[in-house]
Design an enzyme around this catalytic site. Structure first.
Site, PDB file in Angstrom:
ATOM      1  N   GLY A  59       0.818  -1.202   0.000  1.00  0.00           N
ATOM      2  CA  GLY A  59       0.000   0.000   0.000  1.00  0.00           C
ATOM      3  C   GLY A  59       0.855   1.255   0.000  1.00  0.00           C
ATOM      4  O   GLY A  59       2.076   1.199  -0.173  1.00  0.00           O
TER       5      GLY A  59
ATOM      6  N   GLU B 215      10.119  -2.390   4.060  1.00  0.00           N
ATOM      7  CA  GLU B 215       9.356  -2.289   2.803  1.00  0.00           C
ATOM      8  C   GLU B 215      10.296  -1.925   1.655  1.00  0.00           C
ATOM      9  O   GLU B 215      10.201  -2.484   0.555  1.00  0.00           O
ATOM     10  CB  GLU B 215       8.257  -1.237   2.951  1.00  0.00           C
ATOM     11  CG  GLU B 215       7.131  -1.698   3.874  1.00  0.00           C
ATOM     12  CD  GLU B 215       6.121  -0.624   4.226  1.00  0.00           C
ATOM     13  OE1 GLU B 215       5.070  -0.990   4.764  1.00  0.00           O
ATOM     14  OE2 GLU B 215       6.383   0.568   3.991  1.00  0.00           O
TER      15      GLU B 215
HETATM   16  C1  5RP Z   1       3.250   0.862   6.240  1.00  0.00           C
HETATM   17  C2  5RP Z   1       2.910   1.506   4.951  1.00  0.00           C
HETATM   18  C3  5RP Z   1       1.551   1.286   4.397  1.00  0.00           C
HETATM   19  O1  5RP Z   1       1.663   0.792   3.109  1.00  0.00           O
HETATM   20  C4  5RP Z   1       0.814   2.571   4.378  1.00  0.00           C
HETATM   21  O2  5RP Z   1       0.815   3.148   5.674  1.00  0.00           O
HETATM   22  C5  5RP Z   1      -0.642   2.385   3.911  1.00  0.00           C
HETATM   23  O3  5RP Z   1      -1.342   1.701   4.895  1.00  0.00           O
HETATM   24  P1  5RP Z   1      -2.856   1.288   4.756  1.00  0.00           P
HETATM   25  O4  5RP Z   1      -2.930   0.215   3.718  1.00  0.00           O
HETATM   26  O5  5RP Z   1      -3.226   0.815   6.130  1.00  0.00           O
HETATM   27  O6  5RP Z   1      -3.648   2.512   4.351  1.00  0.00           O
HETATM   28  O7  5RP Z   1       3.695   2.191   4.343  1.00  0.00           O
HETATM   29  O8  5RP Z   1       4.521   1.234   6.698  1.00  0.00           O
END
Ligand code: 5RP
Length: 221
Positions: free
Chosen positions: A82, A103
């Site tokens: 995401g 990530e």
């Molecule tokens: C985690 C991230 C996530 O991809 C980002 O925060 C999006 O999160 P969500 O899918 O809960 O909206 O970078 O470190």
């Protein structure tokens, strides 16, 4: 449709981007949680996953999906994750879930980053979402000062959060990131910065955006 339903929609659509017989790179967050649940339905058709956080690892394993050490794979075809914001060129802000360093490591292993997000994440210019930066604890005050001087950003340590790597997250408000690659390159060089949540070098090649009308696919050259 609720935001969560839009996240579930794109998570299911991301299954089409999984390459059968290979190891899948798996991100972190609420959208990815839906993806992991969907991935479980085809777990017999993949060789396992490389995970970007303890939370995702636990969820993958709870579904019986094998999680491989990142050091055990030389490369993977696709990384699915995401974003907190994504712009029209596939640059992203990530790290809302404090998993940005792992990530980026898994994204670096992958040939292709497929971003899954609800439509609220698409922006003209990155920066309205506070930029997460993972820092070694003894450098946090200096990194905060540097953001103020270099970019006029107001940075604060995220309260009560320790990353999977034992570090702190600094969130930076008040930025307008016109040149994501330049800022990523600069901030990465500051002593004590482990990684910055700008994904420009590791930008998305495809984004599956959840809208009430269905999944909108964006391709970035
Ligand atoms: C985690 C991230 C996530 O991809 C980002 O925060 C999006 O999160 P969500 O899918 O809960 O909206 O970078 O470190």
């Amino acid at each position: 449709m609720t935001q969560d339903e839009l996240k579930a929609l794109v998570a299911r659509a991301a299954l089409d981007h999984v390459v059968p017989g290979t190891v899948v790179g798996v991100g972190t967050g609420s959208t990815v949680n839906h993806f992991i649940d969907a991935l479980a339905t085809i777990k017999d058709r993949i060789a396992g996953a490389v995970s970007s956080s303890v939370k995702s690892t636990e969820r993958l394993q709870s579904h019986g999906i094998a999680v491989l050490d990142a050091n055990a794979v030389a490369g993977i075809p696709v990384y699915i994750d995401g974003a907190d914001e994504i712009d029209g060129r596939g640059h992203m802000i990530k790290g809302g879930g404090a998993a940005l360093t792992r990530e980026k490591i898994v994204a670096d292993l992958a040939e292709r980053f497929v971003c899954i997000a609800d439509e609220s994440k698409l922006v003209e210019v990155l920066g309205a979402y506070p930029l997460p930066v993972e820092v070694i604890p003894m450098a946090s005050a200096q990194v905060i000062r540097r953001f103020a001087v270099a970019y006029g950003g107001q940075a604060t340590v995220r309260s009560g959060v320790v990353t999977d790597n034992g570090n702190l997250i600094v969130d930076v408000r008040g930025l307008r990131i016109a040149d994501p690659l330049a800022m990523e390159t600069e901030v990465n060089q500051w002593p004590g910065v482990v990684s910055v949540g700008i994904f420009a070098r590791h930008r998305a090649r495809v984004c599956l955006l959840g809208t009430p009308q269905g999944v909108r696919r964006l391709d970035f050259a």
